[in-house]
Design an enzyme around this catalytic site. Structure first.
Site, PDB file in Angstrom:
ATOM      1  N   ARG A 118      31.481  35.143  35.511  1.00  0.00           N
ATOM      2  CA  ARG A 118      32.709  35.758  35.006  1.00  0.00           C
ATOM      3  C   ARG A 118      32.392  37.136  34.415  1.00  0.00           C
ATOM      4  NH1 ARG A 118      38.226  35.409  35.315  1.00  0.00           N
ATOM      5  NH2 ARG A 118      39.272  35.177  33.323  1.00  0.00           N
ATOM      6  N   THR A 395      43.692  35.559  43.143  1.00  0.00           N
ATOM      7  CA  THR A 395      42.300  35.173  43.008  1.00  0.00           C
ATOM      8  C   THR A 395      41.975  34.588  44.367  1.00  0.00           C
ATOM      9  OG1 THR A 395      42.494  34.870  40.627  1.00  0.00           O
ATOM     10  CG2 THR A 395      40.863  33.486  41.694  1.00  0.00           C
ATOM     11  N   ASN A 415      41.335  39.380  39.288  1.00  0.00           N
ATOM     12  CA  ASN A 415      42.515  39.075  38.484  1.00  0.00           C
ATOM     13  C   ASN A 415      43.761  39.440  39.266  1.00  0.00           C
ATOM     14  OD1 ASN A 415      43.979  38.008  36.451  1.00  0.00           O
ATOM     15  ND2 ASN A 415      44.001  39.858  35.200  1.00  0.00           N
ATOM     16  N   SER A 466      39.540  31.761  31.543  1.00  0.00           N
ATOM     17  CA  SER A 466      39.962  31.677  32.946  1.00  0.00           C
ATOM     18  C   SER A 466      40.582  30.319  33.239  1.00  0.00           C
ATOM     19  CB  SER A 466      38.739  31.866  33.847  1.00  0.00           C
ATOM     20  OG  SER A 466      39.077  31.606  35.183  1.00  0.00           O
TER      21      SER A 466
END
Ligand code: GLY
Length: 585
Positions: A118, A395, A415, A466
């Site tokens: 991430r 995504t 995103n 997330s």
């Protein structure tokens, strides 16, 4: 036993099997008889079945790349690396090297691994970076332009995966993406529409030379060739130097220069310091099935295990798919889970996330105490204090199983579609706008009317919360299913439904992907559903119990999943709502 008796036994066994089948699927037919003309599926697409390997991804070219790698002797992780880089070329709205994601891996021997790649907030990032002098949110700042980006993790993630598990040489895994970038990709109608949608933003935040915008603002159309020479060069640097080809040298210099030009925060130091993290996989049980999923900073794994535990005691199979009782317990589970999500979830390197407590039977029992079949619960009285941050639907997910039975589930993202819309000049790739997944002003509604929590406030080097939920399911200690999807906050509920559709409602992988979906996320206190998901009778019964239902124009989910069938063959289920395609061999 004579031949006639044998025949009678065989007939009776097969009749019983048939009766069993019909009985087991009672609820499913109940849905159909409620309105016999209403189909429960978005499309009639059939699953792809193969014996040796399967790749399900958002784009046919990326799936082909993955299968070619498997055929050349690569394992599922080699294919995953190649697919990740190919998606960065053929699916620029979400595939990426300028974003991040999560990797879930189950080896053929049943060992599990999860990698968190991430993005992180830049070192200069701070809580108030999207607020004006009066403390108000500056609209759009966390979404479009240079300040919206977190430090990318995808390249480091792929390097880590390859270092630990790869079989084929690194340069082989990059070559297909390089070829696609240099020779060009034929645009699908969906990619053409997507690029046309952002053409003004492209001009606003970039010099007008980016190859994603046609000269004079002409429109892209399906069948046009998109050539990405600069991206090809960047991929060649990564091919030659691995991690250093992105986080150091020319690519890093181009990225930092781009940030300086647009007053973004990412520096050389941010790039040097970025490292993905191997996390302990989150493992849970639903009936006879074991789930292997992503721990925080994904909220998805915790939420999925909570959701399944909430509905486990109920006879969903007997009630039937999208029968009102089935929907009701699922909505009430979702309400409680999303309330918890915001109150407790954030980057575990910065805040204590009480994962064990959140999925413990005692805690879940206590959370369910106010559930009442006669009446909808009210989100404003359900404890938690969460309102999810806005997460866009853009995504992408892919699932891979190789011929040994190694399985990979990866969800990766910029995103928003095409991220911050910033294309790194000279390096030719989109940067993410993942900073918007933080609570840009904790406690106050953001531009989407949503509130975030302190646990997910911005801090230097912190990862943003997330919903991505890449998941692997085992049955009887064997690989059973690989699941995942894009969809922002709807990721969790889509994965939940797709798993239940197979486990409880007897759907095939593709049927489960095709099946209409619905979503509740605590606040706003309403259930959105795809047109066709609920019959009129179900809608009326739920409304009479106080549920607010809203049919939405957009579809929910872009699932790319794989099921191991009873005979050991693999069924790829890819979502007909997108360009998603399964390829097997
Ligand atoms: N940006 C979508 C997610 O991480 O959930």
């Amino acid at each position: 036993m004579n031949k006639l008796s044998l025949l009678l036994v065989a007939v009776s066994v097969s009749i019983n099997a048939f009766c069993q089948e019909v009985k087991e699927n009672k609820g499913f037919y109940q849905f159909l008889t409620d309105d016999p003309n209403q189909k429960p599926f978005y499309s009639d697409r059939q699953g792809v079945v193969a014996s040796n390997g399967m790749v399900a991804s958002a784009h046919p070219e990326a799936s082909k790349v993955g299968i070619d790698i498997l055929k050349k002797g690569g394992n599922a992780t080699d294919a995953a690396v190649a697919v990740q880089f190919a998606l960065a070329v053929v699916h620029p709205s979400a595939g990426n090297i300028g974003g991040g994601g999560f990797f879930v891996y189950r080896t053929r021997k049943g060992k599990n691994y999860t990698l968190d790649f991430r993005e992180k907030a830049p070192l200069k990032g701070h809580k108030d970076m999207y607020l004006d002098a009066k403390g108000d949110v500056i609209p759009g700042l966390s979404l479009t332009g240079h300040l919206a980006s977190g430090v990318p993790g995808s390249v480091d993630g792929m390097v880590e995966v390859h270092k630990k598990f790869g079989n084929l040489p690194w340069n082989m895994l990059l070559q297909p993406a390089i070829d696609l970038a240099e020779k060009g990709v034929i645009l699908t109608a969906k990619e053409a529409t997507g690029l046309n949608r952002i053409k003004n933003d492209l001009l606003k935040v970039n010099s007008d030379t980016t190859y994603f915008r046609l000269p004079d603002g002409r429109e892209w159309k399906a069948g046009d060739l998109l050539v990405q020479k600069d991206l090809g060069k960047t991929l060649r640097r990564i091919q030659e130097k691995g991690r250093a080809g992105f986080y150091e040298g020319e690519t890093a210099a181009l990225l930092v220069a781009e940030m300086e030009r647009g007053k973004g925060f990412i520096t050389d130091e941010d790039l040097n310091q970025y490292h993905s993290a191997w996390r302990t996989p989150l493992v849970g049980q639903y009936k006879d099935y074991k789930l292997i999923t992503m721990p925080p900073v994904s909220s998805g794994g915790v939420a999925l295990l909570q959701l399944l535990k909430f509905v486990e005691p109920y006879p969903l199979k007997r009630w039937g798919w999208h029968a009102d009782s089935t929907i009701q317990v699922m909505i009430e589970a979702e309400r409680r889970v999303y309330a918890d999500r915001a109150k407790f979830l954030g980057d575990p390197d910065f805040v204590k996330v009480p994962v064990r407590e959140l999925i413990s039977p005692d805690y879940l029992k206590q959370r369910w105490e106010d559930f009442d079949f006669n009446k909808a619960s009210e989100s404003k009285v359900v404890k938690g204090g969460y309102i999810p941050t806005y997460e866009s639907l853009e995504t992408t997910h892919f699932s891979i199983v190789d011929k040994e039975g190694n399985a990979v589930s990866v969800t990766t993202t910029l995103n928003g579609g095409y991220g911050s819309r910033v294309v790194v000049k000279g390096a030719g790739f989109f940067m993410n706008n993942e900073m918007d997944d933080f609570s840009i002003k904790p406690g106050v509604p953001n531009m989407f009317g949503l509130i975030g929590s302190e646990a997910n406030a911005i801090a230097p080097s912190k990862r943003m919360l997330s919903s991505m939920t890449p998941t692997i399911v085992e049955k009887g200690k064997k690989l059973y299913m690989v699941v995942g999807t894009p969809g922002g906050s709807t990721i969790i509920t889509s994965v939940f439904q797709t798993i239940l559709n197979v486990l409880e409602h007897g759907m095939t992988m593709q049927e489960s992907v095709n099946a209409f979906k619905f979503h509740h996320q605590w606040l706003p206190d309403k259930t959105t559903f795809e047109s066709g998901a609920f019959t009129e009778g179900v809608i009326q019964r739920l409304q009479s119990r106080g549920y607010i239902l809203e049919m939405q124009r957009n579809t929910i989910g872009r699932m790319d999943c794989i099921l191991v069938r009873p005979d050991g063959t693999l069924e790829g289920g890819s979502d007909p709502r997108g360009d998603d395609t399964s390829v097997g061999y």
